[in-house]
Scaffold this motif. Structure first.
Motif, PDB file in Angstrom:
ATOM      1  N   LYS A   1      62.063  32.678  12.175  1.00 20.63           N
ATOM      2  CA  LYS A   1      62.054  32.239  13.575  1.00 20.63           C
ATOM      3  C   LYS A   1      63.008  33.088  14.401  1.00 20.63           C
ATOM      4  CE  LYS A   1      61.029  27.431  12.525  1.00 20.63           C
ATOM      5  NZ  LYS A   1      61.588  26.061  12.525  1.00 20.63           N
ATOM      6  N   ALA A   2      64.172  33.399  13.849  1.00 16.10           N
ATOM      7  CA  ALA A   2      65.134  34.239  14.575  1.00 16.10           C
ATOM      8  C   ALA A   2      64.526  35.600  14.873  1.00 16.10           C
ATOM      9  CB  ALA A   2      66.426  34.385  13.771  1.00 16.10           C
ATOM     10  N   LEU A   3      63.854  36.193  13.895  1.00 14.98           N
ATOM     11  CA  LEU A   3      63.204  37.490  14.121  1.00 14.98           C
ATOM     12  C   LEU A   3      62.140  37.385  15.201  1.00 14.98           C
ATOM     13  CD1 LEU A   3      62.751  38.899  10.493  1.00 14.98           C
ATOM     14  CD2 LEU A   3      64.497  39.524  12.186  1.00 14.98           C
ATOM     15  N   THR A   4      61.369  36.307  15.167  1.00 16.71           N
ATOM     16  CA  THR A   4      60.305  36.107  16.149  1.00 16.71           C
ATOM     17  C   THR A   4      60.872  36.017  17.562  1.00 16.71           C
ATOM     18  OG1 THR A   4      58.902  35.017  14.529  1.00 16.71           O
ATOM     19  CG2 THR A   4      58.405  34.580  16.824  1.00 16.71           C
TER      20      THR A   4
ATOM     21  N   ARG B   1      60.985  39.237  21.219  1.00 16.98           N
ATOM     22  CA  ARG B   1      60.832  39.192  22.682  1.00 16.98           C
ATOM     23  C   ARG B   1      61.900  40.021  23.388  1.00 16.98           C
ATOM     24  NH1 ARG B   1      61.084  32.900  22.581  1.00 16.98           N
ATOM     25  NH2 ARG B   1      59.554  32.584  20.949  1.00 16.98           N
ATOM     26  N   GLY B   2      63.000  40.316  22.676  1.00 17.84           N
ATOM     27  CA  GLY B   2      64.086  41.103  23.251  1.00 17.84           C
ATOM     28  C   GLY B   2      65.428  40.650  22.704  1.00 17.84           C
ATOM     29  N   PRO B   3      66.460  41.479  22.900  1.00 17.38           N
ATOM     30  CA  PRO B   3      67.802  41.137  22.412  1.00 17.38           C
ATOM     31  C   PRO B   3      68.276  39.807  22.985  1.00 17.38           C
ATOM     32  CG  PRO B   3      67.730  43.406  23.196  1.00 17.38           C
ATOM     33  CD  PRO B   3      66.431  42.754  23.604  1.00 17.38           C
ATOM     34  N   ALA B   4      69.152  39.138  22.243  1.00 14.86           N
ATOM     35  CA  ALA B   4      69.677  37.850  22.696  1.00 14.86           C
ATOM     36  C   ALA B   4      71.122  37.695  22.250  1.00 14.86           C
ATOM     37  CB  ALA B   4      68.836  36.702  22.131  1.00 14.86           C
TER      38      ALA B   4
ATOM     39  N   LEU C   1      70.301  38.454   7.914  1.00 14.84           N
ATOM     40  CA  LEU C   1      69.319  39.391   8.472  1.00 14.84           C
ATOM     41  C   LEU C   1      69.937  40.777   8.669  1.00 14.84           C
ATOM     42  CD1 LEU C   1      67.564  37.091  11.104  1.00 14.84           C
ATOM     43  CD2 LEU C   1      66.618  37.886   8.919  1.00 14.84           C
ATOM     44  N   GLU C   2      71.182  40.809   9.088  1.00 13.31           N
ATOM     45  CA  GLU C   2      71.874  42.083   9.292  1.00 13.31           C
ATOM     46  C   GLU C   2      72.075  42.812   7.965  1.00 13.31           C
ATOM     47  OE1 GLU C   2      75.319  43.517  12.318  1.00 13.31           O
ATOM     48  OE2 GLU C   2      75.880  41.868  10.985  1.00 13.31           O
ATOM     49  N   LYS C   3      72.406  42.056   6.938  1.00 17.74           N
ATOM     50  CA  LYS C   3      72.604  42.636   5.605  1.00 17.74           C
ATOM     51  C   LYS C   3      71.329  43.320   5.104  1.00 17.74           C
ATOM     52  CE  LYS C   3      75.467  40.448   3.034  1.00 17.74           C
ATOM     53  NZ  LYS C   3      76.144  39.460   2.200  1.00 17.74           N
ATOM     54  N   ARG C   4      70.184  42.783   5.496  1.00 15.93           N
ATOM     55  CA  ARG C   4      68.886  43.367   5.103  1.00 15.93           C
ATOM     56  C   ARG C   4      68.427  44.473   6.047  1.00 15.93           C
ATOM     57  NH1 ARG C   4      64.292  39.300   3.648  1.00 15.93           N
ATOM     58  NH2 ARG C   4      63.221  41.309   3.672  1.00 15.93           N
TER      59      ARG C   4
ATOM     60  N   LEU D   1      66.838  43.431  17.360  1.00 13.04           N
ATOM     61  CA  LEU D   1      65.914  43.659  16.254  1.00 13.04           C
ATOM     62  C   LEU D   1      65.856  45.160  15.945  1.00 13.04           C
ATOM     63  CD1 LEU D   1      64.012  41.730  14.676  1.00 13.04           C
ATOM     64  CD2 LEU D   1      62.217  42.370  16.271  1.00 13.04           C
ATOM     65  N   THR D   2      65.928  45.520  14.685  1.00 16.09           N
ATOM     66  CA  THR D   2      65.791  46.919  14.287  1.00 16.09           C
ATOM     67  C   THR D   2      64.305  47.241  14.101  1.00 16.09           C
ATOM     68  OG1 THR D   2      65.868  46.422  11.933  1.00 16.09           O
ATOM     69  CG2 THR D   2      67.997  46.847  13.031  1.00 16.09           C
ATOM     70  N   ALA D   3      64.001  48.505  13.883  1.00 10.53           N
ATOM     71  CA  ALA D   3      62.612  48.908  13.625  1.00 10.53           C
ATOM     72  C   ALA D   3      62.082  48.188  12.380  1.00 10.53           C
ATOM     73  CB  ALA D   3      62.518  50.424  13.461  1.00 10.53           C
ATOM     74  N   GLU D   4      62.924  48.061  11.359  1.00  8.94           N
ATOM     75  CA  GLU D   4      62.502  47.337  10.146  1.00  8.94           C
ATOM     76  C   GLU D   4      62.279  45.860  10.452  1.00  8.94           C
ATOM     77  OE1 GLU D   4      61.561  46.600   6.059  1.00  8.94           O
ATOM     78  OE2 GLU D   4      61.316  48.256   7.453  1.00  8.94           O
ATOM     79  N   GLY D   5      63.110  45.289  11.313  1.00  3.44           N
ATOM     80  CA  GLY D   5      62.919  43.906  11.737  1.00  3.44           C
ATOM     81  C   GLY D   5      61.608  43.708  12.469  1.00  3.44           C
ATOM     82  N   GLU D   6      61.240  44.685  13.301  1.00  7.59           N
ATOM     83  CA  GLU D   6      59.953  44.627  13.994  1.00  7.59           C
ATOM     84  C   GLU D   6      58.812  44.684  12.987  1.00  7.59           C
ATOM     85  OE1 GLU D   6      59.608  47.615  17.039  1.00  7.59           O
ATOM     86  OE2 GLU D   6      61.450  46.954  18.031  1.00  7.59           O
TER      87      GLU D   6
END
Length: 144
Positions: free
Chosen positions: A42-45, A49-52, A75-78, A97-102
């Motif tokens: 959910k956090a990634l989702t 939408r954009g940084p928060a 999430l940052e560790k990954r 979100l990083t490119a990998e997060g996207e």
């Protein structure tokens, strides 16, 4: 529904409840396939939408700020997100979100088969109408 029977608010709320149950069950399985908890997904989702800011993220996800810190730490560790100082206040951390997060967020959405199949039963006009109706119903939440 057939004929001219009117649907009341309780019936709509029940159908929304069932629909959201299917959606979140689908989402939870898809997130788990990416080795994420539902909260992490959910956090990634939200971040898609954009940084928060951390506090805004906790508010959006209706969780305690300390819990949000743990979610973002994992999430940052990954390598799925990174923290950056907010441009207007360096004491505030913004989560990006990083490119990998996207990629992972897109993979989760792609694996939500029950949701994809259900939405696939709608034609373009029906999709447009559903979008407009949901936007109207939840306008206060989407304006943020």
């Amino acid at each position: 529904m057939t004929g001219s029977a009117r649907v009341d608010t309780a019936q709509l709320m029940e159908l929304l409840s069932v629909s959201l149950g299917v959606y979140y069950g689908d989402f939870t399985v898809a997130a788990a396939s990416e080795n994420l908890t539902a909260s992490q997904g959910k956090a990634l989702t939200v971040l898609r939408r954009g940084p928060a800011a951390m506090r805004a993220l906790a508010t959006t996800l209706t969780c305690d700020a300390s819990n949000m810190t743990g979610i973002i730490d994992r999430l940052e560790k990954r390598g799925l997100v990174r923290r950056e100082p907010a441009p207007d206040d360096r004491r505030v951390k913004t989560v990006v979100l990083t490119a990998e997060g996207e990629r992972v967020t897109d993979a989760i959405r792609a694996k939500m088969h029950a949701t994809q199949e259900g939405l696939g039963r709608l034609d373009d006009q029906e999709r447009d109408r559903l979008y407009a109706l949901l936007e109207r119903v939840f306008a206060a939440r989407t304006d943020a």
